[in-house]
Design a protein around this motif. Structure first.
Motif, PDB file in Angstrom:
ATOM      1  N   CYS A 134       0.739  -1.114   0.139  1.00 19.06           N
ATOM      2  CA  CYS A 134       0.057   0.060   0.007  1.00 19.06           C
ATOM      3  C   CYS A 134       0.622   1.175   0.019  1.00 19.06           C
ATOM      4  CB  CYS A 134      -0.878   0.025   1.138  1.00 19.06           C
ATOM      5  SG  CYS A 134      -2.246  -1.076   0.930  1.00 19.06           S
ATOM      6  N   LEU A 135       2.029   1.274   0.648  1.00 22.24           N
ATOM      7  CA  LEU A 135       2.728   2.333   0.967  1.00 22.24           C
ATOM      8  C   LEU A 135       3.479   2.532  -0.452  1.00 22.24           C
ATOM      9  CD1 LEU A 135       3.961   2.152   4.604  1.00 22.24           C
ATOM     10  CD2 LEU A 135       2.131   3.762   3.522  1.00 22.24           C
ATOM     11  N   LEU A 136       3.962   1.618  -1.022  1.00 24.99           N
ATOM     12  CA  LEU A 136       4.758   1.629  -2.249  1.00 24.99           C
ATOM     13  C   LEU A 136       3.579   2.148  -3.355  1.00 24.99           C
ATOM     14  CD1 LEU A 136       7.175   1.079  -4.056  1.00 24.99           C
ATOM     15  CD2 LEU A 136       6.473  -1.264  -4.455  1.00 24.99           C
ATOM     16  N   LEU A 137       2.536   1.643  -3.582  1.00 28.28           N
ATOM     17  CA  LEU A 137       1.569   2.149  -4.582  1.00 28.28           C
ATOM     18  C   LEU A 137       1.286   3.554  -4.286  1.00 28.28           C
ATOM     19  CD1 LEU A 137      -0.508  -1.292  -5.010  1.00 28.28           C
ATOM     20  CD2 LEU A 137       0.991  -0.265  -6.654  1.00 28.28           C
ATOM     21  N   SER A 138       1.003   3.868  -2.961  1.00 25.94           N
ATOM     22  CA  SER A 138       0.771   5.342  -2.631  1.00 25.94           C
ATOM     23  C   SER A 138       1.690   6.382  -3.255  1.00 25.94           C
ATOM     24  CB  SER A 138       0.371   5.403  -1.188  1.00 25.94           C
ATOM     25  OG  SER A 138       0.121   6.854  -1.035  1.00 25.94           O
ATOM     26  N   TYR A 139       2.997   5.800  -2.901  1.00 29.74           N
ATOM     27  CA  TYR A 139       4.195   6.590  -3.173  1.00 29.74           C
ATOM     28  C   TYR A 139       4.326   6.834  -4.579  1.00 29.74           C
ATOM     29  CZ  TYR A 139       9.071   7.893  -4.095  1.00 29.74           C
ATOM     30  OH  TYR A 139      10.214   8.451  -4.646  1.00 29.74           O
ATOM     31  N   LEU A 140       4.015   5.891  -5.720  1.00 32.76           N
ATOM     32  CA  LEU A 140       4.146   5.727  -6.850  1.00 32.76           C
ATOM     33  C   LEU A 140       2.965   6.515  -7.609  1.00 32.76           C
ATOM     34  CD1 LEU A 140       5.409   2.138  -7.453  1.00 32.76           C
ATOM     35  CD2 LEU A 140       6.537   4.184  -7.583  1.00 32.76           C
ATOM     36  N   SER A 141       1.673   6.432  -6.899  1.00 32.82           N
ATOM     37  CA  SER A 141       0.675   7.170  -7.483  1.00 32.82           C
ATOM     38  C   SER A 141       0.517   8.645  -6.859  1.00 32.82           C
ATOM     39  CB  SER A 141      -0.683   6.358  -7.072  1.00 32.82           C
ATOM     40  OG  SER A 141      -0.837   6.582  -5.597  1.00 32.82           O
ATOM     41  N   TRP A 142       1.541   9.137  -6.180  1.00 32.91           N
ATOM     42  CA  TRP A 142       1.392  10.459  -5.743  1.00 32.91           C
ATOM     43  C   TRP A 142       1.628  11.326  -7.178  1.00 32.91           C
ATOM     44  CZ3 TRP A 142      -0.896  13.369  -2.650  1.00 32.91           C
ATOM     45  CH2 TRP A 142      -0.357  14.734  -2.203  1.00 32.91           C
TER      46      TRP A 142
ATOM     47  N   ARG B 271     -10.396  16.694 -13.348  1.00 33.42           N
ATOM     48  CA  ARG B 271      -9.808  15.142 -12.991  1.00 33.42           C
ATOM     49  C   ARG B 271      -9.105  15.211 -11.794  1.00 33.42           C
ATOM     50  NH1 ARG B 271     -10.445  11.682 -17.673  1.00 33.42           N
ATOM     51  NH2 ARG B 271     -12.801  11.740 -17.795  1.00 33.42           N
ATOM     52  N   TRP B 272      -8.382  16.093 -11.410  1.00 37.19           N
ATOM     53  CA  TRP B 272      -7.166  16.363 -10.606  1.00 37.19           C
ATOM     54  C   TRP B 272      -7.705  15.920  -9.189  1.00 37.19           C
ATOM     55  CZ3 TRP B 272      -7.111  19.723  -6.400  1.00 37.19           C
ATOM     56  CH2 TRP B 272      -7.726  20.730  -6.797  1.00 37.19           C
ATOM     57  N   PRO B 273      -8.924  16.238  -8.755  1.00 36.24           N
ATOM     58  CA  PRO B 273      -9.397  15.940  -7.284  1.00 36.24           C
ATOM     59  C   PRO B 273      -9.690  14.602  -7.135  1.00 36.24           C
ATOM     60  CG  PRO B 273     -10.753  17.867  -8.276  1.00 36.24           C
ATOM     61  CD  PRO B 273      -9.800  17.338  -9.597  1.00 36.24           C
ATOM     62  N   ILE B 274     -10.139  14.164  -8.061  1.00 35.04           N
ATOM     63  CA  ILE B 274     -10.441  12.600  -7.842  1.00 35.04           C
ATOM     64  C   ILE B 274      -9.178  11.622  -7.660  1.00 35.04           C
ATOM     65  CG2 ILE B 274     -10.656  11.908 -10.446  1.00 35.04           C
ATOM     66  CD1 ILE B 274     -12.907  10.706  -7.129  1.00 35.04           C
ATOM     67  N   LYS B 275      -8.166  12.166  -8.386  1.00 31.23           N
ATOM     68  CA  LYS B 275      -6.853  11.459  -8.474  1.00 31.23           C
ATOM     69  C   LYS B 275      -6.028  11.359  -7.320  1.00 31.23           C
ATOM     70  CE  LYS B 275      -6.061  11.564 -13.341  1.00 31.23           C
ATOM     71  NZ  LYS B 275      -4.979  11.818 -14.666  1.00 31.23           N
ATOM     72  N   ILE B 276      -6.343  12.250  -6.136  1.00 34.43           N
ATOM     73  CA  ILE B 276      -5.860  12.229  -4.903  1.00 34.43           C
ATOM     74  C   ILE B 276      -6.363  10.994  -4.055  1.00 34.43           C
ATOM     75  CG2 ILE B 276      -7.380  13.746  -3.502  1.00 34.43           C
ATOM     76  CD1 ILE B 276      -4.695  14.820  -2.251  1.00 34.43           C
ATOM     77  N   VAL B 277      -7.516  10.512  -4.620  1.00 31.08           N
ATOM     78  CA  VAL B 277      -8.146   9.390  -3.784  1.00 31.08           C
ATOM     79  C   VAL B 277      -7.407   8.093  -3.704  1.00 31.08           C
ATOM     80  CG1 VAL B 277     -10.334   7.826  -3.776  1.00 31.08           C
ATOM     81  CG2 VAL B 277     -10.349  10.358  -4.201  1.00 31.08           C
ATOM     82  N   VAL B 278      -6.406   7.818  -4.809  1.00 33.47           N
ATOM     83  CA  VAL B 278      -5.595   6.650  -4.890  1.00 33.47           C
ATOM     84  C   VAL B 278      -4.677   6.696  -3.955  1.00 33.47           C
ATOM     85  CG1 VAL B 278      -4.283   5.372  -6.422  1.00 33.47           C
ATOM     86  CG2 VAL B 278      -6.174   6.375  -7.535  1.00 33.47           C
TER      87      VAL B 278
ATOM     88  N   GLN C 206       0.941  15.421 -11.152  1.00 28.45           N
ATOM     89  CA  GLN C 206       0.936  16.180 -12.500  1.00 28.45           C
ATOM     90  C   GLN C 206      -0.629  16.657 -12.960  1.00 28.45           C
ATOM     91  OE1 GLN C 206       0.731  13.316 -15.461  1.00 28.45           O
ATOM     92  NE2 GLN C 206       1.569  14.700 -17.033  1.00 28.45           N
ATOM     93  N   ALA C 207      -1.528  16.034 -12.518  1.00 26.73           N
ATOM     94  CA  ALA C 207      -2.886  16.515 -12.913  1.00 26.73           C
ATOM     95  C   ALA C 207      -3.255  17.858 -12.036  1.00 26.73           C
ATOM     96  CB  ALA C 207      -3.921  15.314 -12.410  1.00 26.73           C
ATOM     97  N   TYR C 208      -2.700  17.771 -10.912  1.00 31.09           N
ATOM     98  CA  TYR C 208      -2.892  19.245 -10.078  1.00 31.09           C
ATOM     99  C   TYR C 208      -2.186  20.210 -10.606  1.00 31.09           C
ATOM    100  CZ  TYR C 208      -2.920  22.607  -6.396  1.00 31.09           C
ATOM    101  OH  TYR C 208      -3.133  23.714  -5.350  1.00 31.09           O
ATOM    102  N   SER C 209      -0.940  19.989 -11.107  1.00 30.47           N
ATOM    103  CA  SER C 209      -0.337  21.131 -11.757  1.00 30.47           C
ATOM    104  C   SER C 209      -0.765  21.805 -12.868  1.00 30.47           C
ATOM    105  CB  SER C 209       1.318  20.682 -11.724  1.00 30.47           C
ATOM    106  OG  SER C 209       1.540  20.023 -12.772  1.00 30.47           O
TER     107      SER C 209
END
Length: 187
Positions: free
Chosen positions: A114-122, A143-150, A127-130
């Motif tokens: 979970c921690l690895l996947l969270s780190y990799l999905s950040w 789209r960027w607000p939903i991408k933080i859910v992962v 990028q979407a937020y920026s």
């Protein structure tokens, strides 16, 4: 010796209880999201068939609610011990064996994954937020607000894993205490 163990576990069990409360509240929100997603879905279908009008925004809202439900519902489901597991072997184990299997699986597989996947999905979120990513569909949502859910959902699942590890260690210590209490003295 038992009181020293209890004193050590008491603050950890308090942390576990705090994590459990957070995930319980998230679970209640997810329960309402199921209802909200059904209402949005039914409303969108009725409006589409009755008036010939549809909105990509409403469809995407359904997807967003489903994504939140899945990502945050995982920690709630894990807390309630209702997650999928291969029960065929698990049920053959003693209570102590089940506790050890849960402890090892959570500590060495679930939490690190979970921690690895969270780190990799950040970076995916950043990028979407920026760039202020929005849907390419007409009338679509940001789209960027939903991408933080992962990443956040994965961190919540890892935190629930920490809570479960604490509870399993406490349960194993209780079993050891019970065994020591009823152990016959050797002659």
């Amino acid at each position: 010796m038992a009181t020293a163990r209890e004193n050590t576990m008491r603050p950890l069990l308090a942390v576990s209880g705090g994590i459990d409360q957070i995930n319980e509240k998230i679970g209640y929100i997810c329960n309402f999201l199921v209802l909200a997603a059904c209402i949005v879905s039914a409303g969108n279908a009725m409006i589409r068939y009755a008036f010939g009008y549809s909105s990509n925004g409403w469809l995407e809202l359904q997807w967003y609610m489903f994504a939140i439900l899945v990502m945050f519902g995982a920690s709630y489901t894990f807390k309630r011990n209702e997650h999928v597991r291969v029960e065929l072997f698990y049920l053959l184990l003693s209570e102590r064996g089940q506790l050890w299997l849960d402890l090892i699986g959570t500590l060495f597989f679930l939490i690190p994954s979970c921690l690895l996947l969270s780190y990799l999905s950040w970076p995916f979120f950043m990028q979407a937020y920026s760039v202020g990513e929005i849907s390419g569909n007409a009338g679509g949502l940001l789209r960027w607000p939903i991408k933080i859910v992962v990443p956040v959902g994965l961190v919540m699942l890892a935190l629930q894993g920490v809570s479960e590890v604490i509870k399993r260690i406490a349960a194993l210590q209780n079993l050891l205490t019970i065994d020591a209490k009823y152990e016959r003295p050797t002659q």
